[in-house]
Design a protein around this motif. Sequence first.
Motif, short mmCIF file in Angstrom:
data_model
loop_
_atom_site.label_atom_id
_atom_site.label_comp_id
_atom_site.label_asym_id
_atom_site.label_seq_id
_atom_site.Cartn_x
_atom_site.Cartn_y
_atom_site.Cartn_z
N LEU A 98 0.81 -1.22 0.00
CA LEU A 98 0.00 0.00 0.00
C LEU A 98 0.85 1.27 0.00
O LEU A 98 0.59 2.21 -0.76
CB LEU A 98 -0.94 -0.01 1.20
CG LEU A 98 -2.12 0.96 1.20
CD1 LEU A 98 -2.93 0.84 -0.07
CD2 LEU A 98 -3.00 0.72 2.42
N THR A 99 1.85 1.34 0.85
CA THR A 99 2.70 2.54 0.90
C THR A 99 3.44 2.75 -0.42
O THR A 99 3.44 3.85 -0.99
CB THR A 99 3.72 2.44 2.05
OG1 THR A 99 3.02 2.42 3.29
CG2 THR A 99 4.68 3.63 2.03
N THR A 159 0.95 3.64 -3.38
CA THR A 159 0.32 4.96 -3.19
C THR A 159 1.32 6.07 -3.44
O THR A 159 1.03 7.04 -4.15
CB THR A 159 -0.25 5.09 -1.77
OG1 THR A 159 -1.22 4.07 -1.55
CG2 THR A 159 -0.91 6.44 -1.57
N THR A 164 -4.38 -3.84 -3.77
CA THR A 164 -3.68 -2.64 -3.35
C THR A 164 -3.56 -1.64 -4.48
O THR A 164 -3.65 -0.43 -4.27
CB THR A 164 -2.26 -2.99 -2.84
OG1 THR A 164 -2.35 -4.10 -1.97
CG2 THR A 164 -1.63 -1.82 -2.13
N GLY A 209 -4.17 2.25 -3.93
CA GLY A 209 -3.02 3.14 -3.96
C GLY A 209 -2.79 3.79 -5.30
O GLY A 209 -2.35 4.94 -5.38
N ALA A 230 -6.33 6.76 -4.75
CA ALA A 230 -5.59 7.84 -4.08
C ALA A 230 -5.29 9.03 -4.99
O ALA A 230 -5.54 10.18 -4.61
CB ALA A 230 -4.30 7.29 -3.47
N LEU A 268 -2.70 5.46 5.46
CA LEU A 268 -2.51 4.32 4.57
C LEU A 268 -1.20 3.59 4.87
O LEU A 268 -1.15 2.35 4.85
CB LEU A 268 -2.54 4.78 3.11
CG LEU A 268 -3.90 5.26 2.58
CD1 LEU A 268 -3.74 5.81 1.16
CD2 LEU A 268 -4.92 4.13 2.59
N SER A 269 -0.15 4.33 5.15
CA SER A 269 1.13 3.72 5.50
C SER A 269 1.05 2.96 6.83
O SER A 269 1.66 1.91 6.99
CB SER A 269 2.23 4.78 5.57
OG SER A 269 2.54 5.28 4.29
#
Length: 458
Positions: free
Chosen positions: A262-263, A266, A389, A393, A397, A420-421
């Motif tokens: 996710l990180t 995104t 994801t 992301g 986003a 999100l992170s």
Amino acid sequence: MPISEDRSPVQSEAGTMPEEQRGFRRIAIASLVGTLIEGYDFVLYSLAAALVFPKVFFPSLGPAAGTIASLATLGVAFVGRPVGAILFGHFGDRLGRKRTLIATVTGMGLGTTLMGLIPSADTIGVAAPILIVVLRAVQGVAIGGEWAGAVLFVTEHAPKRRRGLYAMFPQLGHSMPNALSAGTFLLVGLLVSPETFLAWGWRVPFIASILLLAFSLYIRLKVEETPVFEKQRKRGGASGVPLFQAFRKQPRTILITAGVPLTALTFVYVGNAFVANYGVESLGLSRNAVLAMGALSGLAFAGFTVLSAVLSDRLGRRPVIGGSQILGVVWGLVLFPLLGTGSVAAYGLAMCLTMAIAGLGYGAIGAFVPEQFHTSYRYTAAGIAYQITGVIGGGVAPLLAPVIISAQGTAVFGIVLAALSAVAAVCTFCLRETMRDDLDWERAAETRHNPIASQGER
């Protein structure tokens, strides 16, 4: 050619390279080049959607609405990505990784080349944005099947002790396009006037994609199927539908693994799509300055992707990925105050650090995600987890960014990035460490222990 863990790929006494190393070089190049073209095509569209398409395909909507409509087309591909993961995952688990990967790269390359040939909205009216959306959906389906197959193709060939390093190659293929796409756009922008760039110059990088496609097909046709898949096929292969198998045996693992990238995703897509547009439209920076900083940040992304993969074989997957996500929590709150200073230097620093944090997790993800799943449905399960994801992301986003910022300000969107992170970090540390796991689950069935899985997930 399978690589034995009992033989180190070093040169023989005669100075020639043994067959194992030659075989792996072909595998590594095939994975890198394949994901490079997929990533180049995908990121190229993101840049064009931010900088060009509002004027070319959505001119009647005006600058603000045109930008939102253009960025919304990014989401079409991210809806298509889970579809591609299921579709190509099915064939990848039943027919093999190699043949499926040839199909995905062909779809991606042809879709991107055709994008460069679509007339503008001024020429063919509403048909232009409709065609762009259709081809963007083709891109999404293709890349949805590409990622899992590419990382499996390398990891299922690789020695266990160096699986993280070998998984770097497809991840690097996805990280390099951030510099390559921005650099290509920048080169064209420097060679032609802004008016010419909007008229036809932006099309050159899209049409040139056909050359990368030809090279990728040439390389991929020369490599062999993975030894792990071949063993599974001899034992009976995938019985039934891999999608149903995956959700019947490892449902919680799929859902939790979906949060791991996710990180990284995104930060990459918000940076490439929204922040690029934000730099031009809100900060008043020139398009060439934004592209130059985008290319520089792409190099940071690629460099930290390599570092991530190397560290994952030494420290483990979870510490490396989780560490990047904890940094992402802090950086989400810092990013927009730094961008708000309005200088090119601050913009460049913000982009480079954003991509560095993304890369620090991204390199290790290539091994960590597929290591969670059984061979008989690994292509499907890993692809679905990753592409879930991607929808959040990469699709949602960047689309929400201008909406949230226009309504609530940049501070609120920074909090969203941090949240999100935080979710990504929790997911990562809920999964087991897989650095020493055997990818042949049948052989490792007696010793495998999954702390989040029930007995039905073994």
